[in-house]
Structure formats: C-alpha cells, structure tokens
Write a protein that holds these residues in place. Structure first.
Motif, PDB file in Angstrom:
ATOM      1  N   TYR A  46     -33.838 104.954 -76.457  1.00 48.22           N
ATOM      2  CA  TYR A  46     -34.948 104.280 -75.921  1.00 48.22           C
ATOM      3  C   TYR A  46     -36.088 103.625 -77.085  1.00 48.22           C
ATOM      4  N   ARG A  47     -36.250 104.975 -77.782  1.00 49.97           N
ATOM      5  CA  ARG A  47     -37.782 104.806 -79.270  1.00 49.97           C
ATOM      6  C   ARG A  47     -36.579 104.222 -80.781  1.00 49.97           C
ATOM      7  N   GLU A  48     -35.664 104.640 -80.373  1.00 45.74           N
ATOM      8  CA  GLU A  48     -34.609 104.447 -81.280  1.00 45.74           C
ATOM      9  C   GLU A  48     -33.662 103.669 -81.521  1.00 45.74           C
ATOM     10  N   GLU A  49     -32.929 102.999 -80.598  1.00 47.68           N
ATOM     11  CA  GLU A  49     -32.072 102.017 -80.243  1.00 47.68           C
ATOM     12  C   GLU A  49     -32.734 101.035 -79.204  1.00 47.68           C
ATOM     13  N   ILE A  50     -32.756 100.996 -78.150  1.00 54.85           N
ATOM     14  CA  ILE A  50     -32.801 100.618 -77.051  1.00 54.85           C
ATOM     15  C   ILE A  50     -34.044  99.339 -77.250  1.00 54.85           C
ATOM     16  N   ARG A  51     -34.604 100.026 -78.063  1.00 50.39           N
ATOM     17  CA  ARG A  51     -35.417  99.100 -78.103  1.00 50.39           C
ATOM     18  C   ARG A  51     -35.461  97.690 -78.997  1.00 50.39           C
ATOM     19  N   LEU A 138     -33.970 110.546 -65.134  1.00 48.48           N
ATOM     20  CA  LEU A 138     -33.139 109.602 -64.960  1.00 48.48           C
ATOM     21  C   LEU A 138     -31.567 109.612 -66.252  1.00 48.48           C
ATOM     22  N   ASP A 139     -31.878 110.844 -67.040  1.00 44.16           N
ATOM     23  CA  ASP A 139     -31.411 111.605 -68.253  1.00 44.16           C
ATOM     24  C   ASP A 139     -30.148 112.337 -66.661  1.00 44.16           C
ATOM     25  N   ARG A 140     -30.280 112.970 -66.401  1.00 44.30           N
ATOM     26  CA  ARG A 140     -29.821 114.079 -65.069  1.00 44.30           C
ATOM     27  C   ARG A 140     -28.838 113.307 -64.424  1.00 44.30           C
ATOM     28  N   LEU A 141     -29.923 112.321 -64.395  1.00 46.15           N
ATOM     29  CA  LEU A 141     -28.946 111.255 -63.242  1.00 46.15           C
ATOM     30  C   LEU A 141     -28.137 110.630 -63.044  1.00 46.15           C
ATOM     31  N   THR A 142     -28.287 110.295 -64.137  1.00 44.41           N
ATOM     32  CA  THR A 142     -26.369 108.847 -64.618  1.00 44.41           C
ATOM     33  C   THR A 142     -25.714 109.889 -65.352  1.00 44.41           C
ATOM     34  N   ASN A 143     -26.249 111.259 -66.004  1.00 43.17           N
ATOM     35  CA  ASN A 143     -24.861 111.809 -66.680  1.00 43.17           C
ATOM     36  C   ASN A 143     -24.510 113.269 -66.187  1.00 43.17           C
ATOM     37  N   ILE A 144     -25.086 113.883 -65.174  1.00 39.89           N
ATOM     38  CA  ILE A 144     -24.843 114.911 -64.359  1.00 39.89           C
ATOM     39  C   ILE A 144     -24.715 114.255 -62.714  1.00 39.89           C
ATOM     40  N   ALA A 145     -25.647 114.060 -61.752  1.00 42.69           N
ATOM     41  CA  ALA A 145     -25.480 113.943 -60.251  1.00 42.69           C
ATOM     42  C   ALA A 145     -24.915 112.906 -60.350  1.00 42.69           C
ATOM     43  N   LEU A 146     -24.759 111.716 -60.771  1.00 42.45           N
ATOM     44  CA  LEU A 146     -23.656 110.650 -60.127  1.00 42.45           C
ATOM     45  C   LEU A 146     -22.469 110.607 -60.297  1.00 42.45           C
ATOM     46  N   GLU A 210     -28.764 100.175 -70.685  1.00 44.78           N
ATOM     47  CA  GLU A 210     -29.157 100.278 -72.101  1.00 44.78           C
ATOM     48  C   GLU A 210     -28.880 101.880 -71.568  1.00 44.78           C
ATOM     49  N   CYS A 211     -29.465 102.236 -70.733  1.00 49.12           N
ATOM     50  CA  CYS A 211     -30.371 103.725 -69.993  1.00 49.12           C
ATOM     51  C   CYS A 211     -29.084 104.666 -70.108  1.00 49.12           C
ATOM     52  N   GLY A 212     -27.786 104.137 -69.947  1.00 45.07           N
ATOM     53  CA  GLY A 212     -26.543 104.773 -68.945  1.00 45.07           C
ATOM     54  C   GLY A 212     -26.990 104.646 -67.967  1.00 45.07           C
TER      55      GLY A 212
END
Length: 217
Positions: A46-51, A138-146, A210-212
């Motif tokens: 978020y700090r380096e790309e998304i913003r 949220l990282d685990r939710l979008t990349n592993i759980a969902l 953008e956060c996945g």
C-alpha cells in the motif's frame, strides 16, 4: 501453466505469517513498544504502490485524501451456545487462532422466548483488528483462505454501504489453515467487515481491488 500451492504449503505459509505477526505485535493495543522491524507485506505494498495508483486514478490534490484501510471487524455467531455454554469457549478459541488477537464474547440484547434466549446470554464472538494485525489478516484472507472456499467464483462487488465499508461472509471458518479440521466439532460461519476511509463505493472498491480482493462484478 500456473503453479498452485499444495495444502501443506498453504498451511506452512499461513503459520509463518501468523508467527511473525505475533512476535512483532506482543499486545493488541498497538503500543509504542512494538518492534518496528516487522511490516506486513500488504502494508508495504500500500505504501509503495497502491497509494500512488489511487492518487493518480482519482486525481487527489492532497495525498492525505487517498483512502486507506481503517479496521477489520470479524463476527462469529454461536446460536448453539443457548443450549450448550461450552460452544462459546470453542468459538472464542478458534476465532483467536484466525485473527491472532483475543476476541470478546457478545451478549444477547433482549430476551426471546421462542428461541429460549435470555438477555445477557453469550451468543457470539467478535474481534476488531487494526494496524499490522489488520493488514496481516487481510493478506491471509485474500491469498490463502478465499482460494480454499469450495466453488469460489469471486466476491460480490456490490456489498458496500455507501460510506467506504465492505461486508462479506464466509460459510465455513475452516478455510483458514490455522484451524485443525480434525479437532473442530462444529463448522461456523463468520461475517467480515472491512472499514476504510474512502468516501464513495467506487473509491473503496478500487482500494480493496488493489489490495487483492477478487471481485466478480
């Protein structure tokens, strides 16, 4: 062909991420004593790309107006606790494993005779995540759980409330690899509310995409 991670690899990655977050975040309040060496990769992204992408997309004149993630609230209803008080203890323990933070039990606000419910009875669990714990979850939710949800076809992109907040639900909490399926007595659903500082649905959806978050519409 794309390489898909195996079940064991997903569990290992998730556990390593949780361990790193817990070592860096010794308490739930986010005190200044936290280690500054650890930063969740989603926060770094978020700090380096998304913003920068959001500022360019929506033409913000002030960088402080760029929307950002505020908090994540996770709710788990435990209706069976009306007849068996031990169910609430299991739910609290499982939600703590998923969130990486100790949840609180929610109580019934009024009595309903038809459901044998009395005011003040424990009927659910809730936890609010902020800062590093929020990004890590949220990282685990979008990349592993969902990706482990059966017949998953994407998230509903219309579940915004008009004020920058997004709500979604999971039918099975066992999609999180922190939960040992062999030790689970009941499969429970959970509601996840993602709160942002965005002022419109369009801005909030762009931020989460953008956060996945894999929106289907």
């Amino acid at each position: 062909m794309p390489i898909r991670a195996t079940e064991k690899q997903c569990v290992l990655v998730s556990k390593l991420m949780s361990m790193a977050a817990r070592r860096a975040l010794p308490n739930a309040q986010g005190s200044p004593s936290m280690s500054k060496a650890y930063e969740p990769r989603l926060k770094t992204k978020y700090r380096e790309e998304i913003r920068a992408k959001l500022q360019e997309q929506f033409k913000y004149s002030n960088p402080m107006k760029v929307p950002k993630l505020d908090k994540v609230v996770i709710n788990m209803g435990v209706g069976e606790a009306v007849s068996d008080s031990k169910k609430i203890k299991a739910a609290l323990a499982e939600l703590e494993l998923i969130a990486g933070q100790k949840p609180v039990a929610t109580k019934a606000r009024k009595s309903i005779a038809g459901f044998k419910l009395r005011e003040g009875m424990l009927i659910g669990a809730k936890v609010t995540l902020r800062r590093e714990r929020m990004y890590e979850f949220l990282d685990r939710l979008t990349n592993i759980a969902l990706p482990r949800v059966k017949d998953f076809r994407g998230l509903n992109g219309k579940s915004f409330d008009g004020m920058g907040n997004y709500a979604m639900g999971l039918k099975e909490h066992i999609v999180f690899p922190e939960i040992n399926y062999d030790q689970v007595e009941d499969i429970r659903g959970m509601d996840i509310i993602v709160c942002t500082t965005a002022e419109t649905n369009e801005e909030a959806k762009a931020l989460l995409a953008e956060c996945g978050f894999p929106f289907r519409n």
